[in-house]
Design an enzyme around this catalytic site. Structure first.
Site: not given
Ligand code: 4NP
Length: 174
Positions: A30-32, A141, A28, A25
């Protein structure tokens, strides 16, 4: 499958792990890592944890070394998954050779990966949701969303993981 001398699967640590899957993602956190936790548990329940190496990474470098987001951990824990030991890392060029499947959570991640991927490994990069039982979708996201966003992420990831598990079973049986 990666094979070494005599066509045997590479030895990773002390275990034979003929398939390697990387979830990707943006951050790294939340989703992955959720996908890593959910799919690892499904593999354990299927008795296939020795057959498949699972990892996750982000396309961005914002959260390197951090544990998963507290909201992601809490939502996962309510469904029986423990994400807390995981730590964020950024994808490396070597990952494209090391992994057999590089599974992006959304179109932005997919585009970033395709740009970064050496051409000979391009076939490994795909949307994780291609394994979903429903029609085309992405894992959105959840970072700026409310608790519902994390539940939706889990719903999609549990569904796609079931599809991926069926695919893995077929691959391992082939
Ligand atoms: P992820 O979510 O890609 O599922 O881990 C996010 C975590 C942090 C951010 C964006 C999405 N950020 O902008 O910091």
């Amino acid at each position: 499958m990666h094979t070494g001398l005599l066509g045997l699967p590479y030895l990773i640590g002390h275990q034979l792990q003929p398939l390697r899957i990387l979830f990707v993602c943006l951050g790294n956190i939340c989703r992955s890592p959720t996908a890593e936790g959910v799919f690892s548990q499904q593999l354990r329940e299927a008795g296939l944890e020795q057959e498949v190496f699972v990892d996750s990474a982000g396309t961005g470098d914002y959260h390197i070394g951090e544990p998963p987001d507290e909201r992601a951990c809490a939502a996962a824990e309510r469904r029986g998954y423990d994400l807390k030991p995981l730590r964020a890392r950024q994808i490396q060029r070597g990952d494209f050779a090391k992994f057999d499947y590089i599974l992006a959570m959304d179109m932005e991640n997919l585009r970033s990966l395709k740009r970064f991927c050496p051409p000979e490994h391009g076939h490994k990069v795909m949307l994780f949701t291609e394994f979903c039982s429903s029609g085309p979708c992405v894992v959105p996201d959840p970072y700026s969303g409310g608790p519902d966003a994390f539940e939706r992420v889990l719903d999609l990831i549990e569904d796609a993981s079931q599809g991926l598990l069926s695919h893995v079973r077929e691959k391992l049986a082939a």
